[in-house]
Design an enzyme around this catalytic site. Structure first.
Site, PDB file in Angstrom:
ATOM      1  CG  ASN A 163     -20.853  57.992 101.449  1.00  0.00           C
ATOM      2  OD1 ASN A 163     -21.614  58.955 101.484  1.00  0.00           O
ATOM      3  ND2 ASN A 163     -20.192  57.570 102.522  1.00  0.00           N
ATOM      4  CG  HIS A 202     -12.676  63.743 106.100  1.00  0.00           C
ATOM      5  ND1 HIS A 202     -11.831  62.649 106.081  1.00  0.00           N
ATOM      6  CD2 HIS A 202     -12.558  64.287 107.332  1.00  0.00           C
ATOM      7  CE1 HIS A 202     -11.221  62.548 107.249  1.00  0.00           C
ATOM      8  NE2 HIS A 202     -11.641  63.522 108.033  1.00  0.00           N
TER       9      HIS A 202
HETATM   10  C1  GAR Z   1     -17.319  57.645 104.919  1.00  0.00           C
HETATM   11  O1  GAR Z   1     -17.796  58.071 106.169  1.00  0.00           O
HETATM   12  C2  GAR Z   1     -16.360  58.680 104.346  1.00  0.00           C
HETATM   13  O2  GAR Z   1     -16.689  59.983 104.719  1.00  0.00           O
HETATM   14  C3  GAR Z   1     -15.052  58.238 104.969  1.00  0.00           C
HETATM   15  O3  GAR Z   1     -15.091  56.841 104.892  1.00  0.00           O
HETATM   16  C4  GAR Z   1     -16.434  56.405 105.058  1.00  0.00           C
HETATM   17  C5  GAR Z   1     -16.725  55.366 103.998  1.00  0.00           C
HETATM   18  O4  GAR Z   1     -17.937  54.740 104.244  1.00  0.00           O
HETATM   19  N1  GAR Z   1     -13.935  58.799 104.247  1.00  0.00           N
HETATM   20  C6  GAR Z   1     -12.803  59.153 104.834  1.00  0.00           C
HETATM   21  O5  GAR Z   1     -12.569  59.008 106.022  1.00  0.00           O
HETATM   22  C7  GAR Z   1     -11.774  59.788 103.900  1.00  0.00           C
HETATM   23  N2  GAR Z   1     -10.677  60.346 104.604  1.00  0.00           N
HETATM   24  P1  GAR Z   1     -18.673  53.923 103.091  1.00  0.00           P
HETATM   25  O6  GAR Z   1     -17.632  52.946 102.536  1.00  0.00           O
HETATM   26  O7  GAR Z   1     -19.778  53.195 103.793  1.00  0.00           O
HETATM   27  O8  GAR Z   1     -19.152  54.901 102.054  1.00  0.00           O
END
Ligand code: GAR
Length: 200
Positions: free
Chosen positions: A14, A109
């Site tokens: 992200n 999330h």
């Molecule tokens: C994402 O899917 C985000 O929505 C989640 O962690 C992932 C990070 O992925 N966040 C949570 O679960 C927060 N409670 P990334 O490091 O590849 O962006």
């Protein structure tokens, strides 16, 4: 242009999506700093490649949450950060950061909150055999994924859904939705009607 800090703990896909839209001009913001609680996280490498300053710290090297959040605050102040974007930051935000940035911290999330808060929301949805899951973007308060919801987008789980397939569907949404919502929040201070309409 608003100066933002992105907080991440893991791969930072992200974060990368946000870097890319800032570069292309679709998101009018200045990523002043990446804050990361895992110095080895891939997100830190992404920051280095994009020449974005990083504050990478190990919480266990501080005496308390208040102590490391005070160190973060100092960094944010030195970069003039106005807005905080949580992108896979897997720690609760404490009173020290909230006191300074309340109403100016958002999180993404991978579920339709209030369903499946906390860790491994994708695994939780699969274990519950949920028919629907999705993505929520919300303001951050002191709770675990509990703050006011800004927008949600949903995905239907197929009968053959696997962790990999659901994660892919969710990430595809996240990487488009977060940049577009951030652009509205940072330039207008609100989300437009057609984006809100995705909420259900
Ligand atoms: C994402 O899917 C985000 O929505 C989640 O962690 C992932 C990070 O992925 N966040 C949570 O679960 C927060 N409670 P990334 O490091 O590849 O962006």
């Amino acid at each position: 242009m608003k100066k933002i800090a992105v907080f991440a703990s893991g791969s930072g896909s992200n974060f990368q999506a946000i870097i890319d839209v800032v570069k292309s001009g679709e998101l009018e913001a200045d990523i002043a700093i990446l804050v990361c609680d895992k110095p080895d996280a891939y997100a830190v490498r992404r920051a280095n490649s994009a020449r974005i300053p990083t504050f990478a710290f190990s919480p266990k090297e501080y005496s308390s949450k208040e102590a490391y959040e005070s160190a973060i605050l100092e960094k944010l102040a030195s970069y003039g950060v106005e807005f905080i974007v949580l992108a896979g930051y897997m720690r609760l935000i404490g009173p020290t950061l909230l006191g300074e940035y309340a109403g100016r911290i958002v999180n993404i999330h991978p579920s339709l909150l209030p369903d499946f808060p906390g860790k491994d929301a994708i695994g939780q949805a699969l274990a519950a055999k949920a028919e629907w899951s999705g993505v929520t973007i919300h303001y951050v308060d002191e709770g675990m994924d509990t703050g006011p919801i800004i927008v949600q987008e949903r995905v239907r789980l197929s009968e053959k859904e696997t962790r990999e397939s659901l994660q892919k569907k969710i990430q595809n949404i996240e990487h488009k939705l977060y940049p577009s919502i951030l652009q509205m929040l940072l330039t207008r201070g609100e989300v437009q009607h057609d984006e809100k309409a995705r909420t259900y």
